[in-house]
Design an enzyme around this catalytic site. Sequence first.
Site, short mmCIF file in Angstrom:
data_model
loop_
_atom_site.label_atom_id
_atom_site.label_comp_id
_atom_site.label_asym_id
_atom_site.label_seq_id
_atom_site.Cartn_x
_atom_site.Cartn_y
_atom_site.Cartn_z
N CYS A 1 0.71 -1.32 -0.21
CA CYS A 1 -0.15 0.02 -0.04
C CYS A 1 0.86 1.25 0.53
O CYS A 1 0.42 2.50 -0.48
CB CYS A 1 -0.93 0.17 1.45
SG CYS A 1 -0.45 -0.68 2.45
N TYR A 2 2.34 1.41 0.34
CA TYR A 2 3.12 2.02 0.11
C TYR A 2 4.43 1.52 0.10
O TYR A 2 5.23 1.30 0.11
CB TYR A 2 3.75 3.10 1.96
CG TYR A 2 2.03 3.29 2.99
CD1 TYR A 2 1.59 4.16 2.83
CD2 TYR A 2 1.83 2.44 3.92
CE1 TYR A 2 0.46 4.71 3.13
CE2 TYR A 2 0.36 3.05 4.24
CZ TYR A 2 -0.26 4.50 3.82
OH TYR A 2 -1.37 4.79 4.73
#
Lengths: 387, 132
Positions: free
Chosen positions: A131-132
């Site tokens: 997600c990051y």
Amino acid sequence: MGYKSIEEINEKIKKGKAVVVTAEEIIDLVAEKGVSQAAREVDVITTATFGPMCSSGAFLNFGHSDPPIRMSKVWLNDVPAYAGIAAVDAYIGATELSATRGMEYGGAHVIEDLIAGRDVKLHAESYGTDCYPLREITTYINKDNINQAFMFNPRNVYQNYNAATNASDRTMYTYMGTLLPHCGNVTYTTSGQLSPLMNDPYYRTIGIGTRVFLGGAEGYVAWEGTQHNPDQKRGENGVPLAAAGTLALIGNLKEMSTEFVRAAVFEKYGVTLFIGVGIPIPALDEDVVEKASVSDSELFTDIVDKSGQMGVVGSASYQQLRSGYVELMGKKIPTAPLSSLRKAREIAQLLKKKISRGEFLLTAPVAPLPMHNKVNKLEVRRPRNED
Amino acid sequence: MKIKVYMSFPADKVTKPVTYHLIKDFDLRINILNADVSLNKEGRLVADFEGDEANIREGLGFLEREGIRYKLFNKSIIWQEDKCVHCGACTAVCPSGALQMDKHDWSLTFDKEKCYVCELCVKACPLKVMSV
């Protein structure tokens, strides 16, 4: 006997009719007119302090980049900030030192630079997640292009603080300034008769939720401060005779001013932050006014040998400390302040003006500060849950 | 002409009436700013010398002949007053009394005349507003 409620005082403030005096001005007023009359006439008493407060810092939220990064390590102008919270949140502590410049620049300077509106270099690293995905970023931030910047200080506004001396035969460099050998000087750091918690010794009006002046902005008492020690020995007037209560404060850094927040370096000790705090006391009744009319001659603090050889070497009133000399072990020793009474007075006057103009309303505590609290020592021991 | 002089006396010269000679023989006006002189120990004296240029030169020559080391102050402390918060930390270390708190409004005051540029305040100032 109660004369007025906080609601009544706020009504007068809104109408611009409140009578406001500083915690120094109330001393003369009570001497002249007596407690009862002063309590009827006065609505608000302003207190203030401006001193080095190491236990300070700020929470920041930088906003998300594209692609985003879960910042796990953060540096601001090369000063490490704590990022072990959500993706782009961090806490910059005042005493953290620069990774490249050491003691000459630290977290306090980052905070002052942010308040001044200057650009600060942000460097962050991460391990990369689904997600990051981003693993590294370098950019420049300032108080206007980040989402939040609020100061949260775990321990400010000490209710009294021990004065310091040095009985050893070498100069000591401490957070209480440079202490000359053989008790060559004594340093002290409270605003005494103007100091907030000296004027409300049992925390009757100052509690959790109290609105305060913090570094030029409006702030609040968030909690008791760390090492809050209300059980400290007290004089007959109820005021602690050594370091006692503390406050955790919170306030919007974006609205603060470098007039009231200044980075500092104590030689061979490190970085700290001078912060100006002002707290209004509602003159509810005679008891509140009597306690707030305490003067430097009635306020005492312990003088502690920072070399650790002699412990508490004496006690002195703030009147004695302010005179420039104290008698210690038969010797006349020069004294020096570390917190600025001039700035504290400026803040007390400014707060007085704000309240008189109807720009600052008072609050009743949402919950009281604890009146009892054990201050633990750190013991080196084995775990108890290990069998 | 006026100069500020730091003198250090070897232990055996401490008993010599140096200031007397500077005044009497060279017609100098001596203003002692700081002294740390005791028997059988190296002594230290900081003073202003005021007088004719030639007399000052001869007076310094006299010090040299007597084996007294001296140095002239050509530096001075610069106080950035506008950045000062008047905390008072510098007054804790100032040995000359040049830096003092005004007991009325609690502003820092700096008397350049009394200062003998020991530079202790430069390090002791937490706001770094003192420099040479």
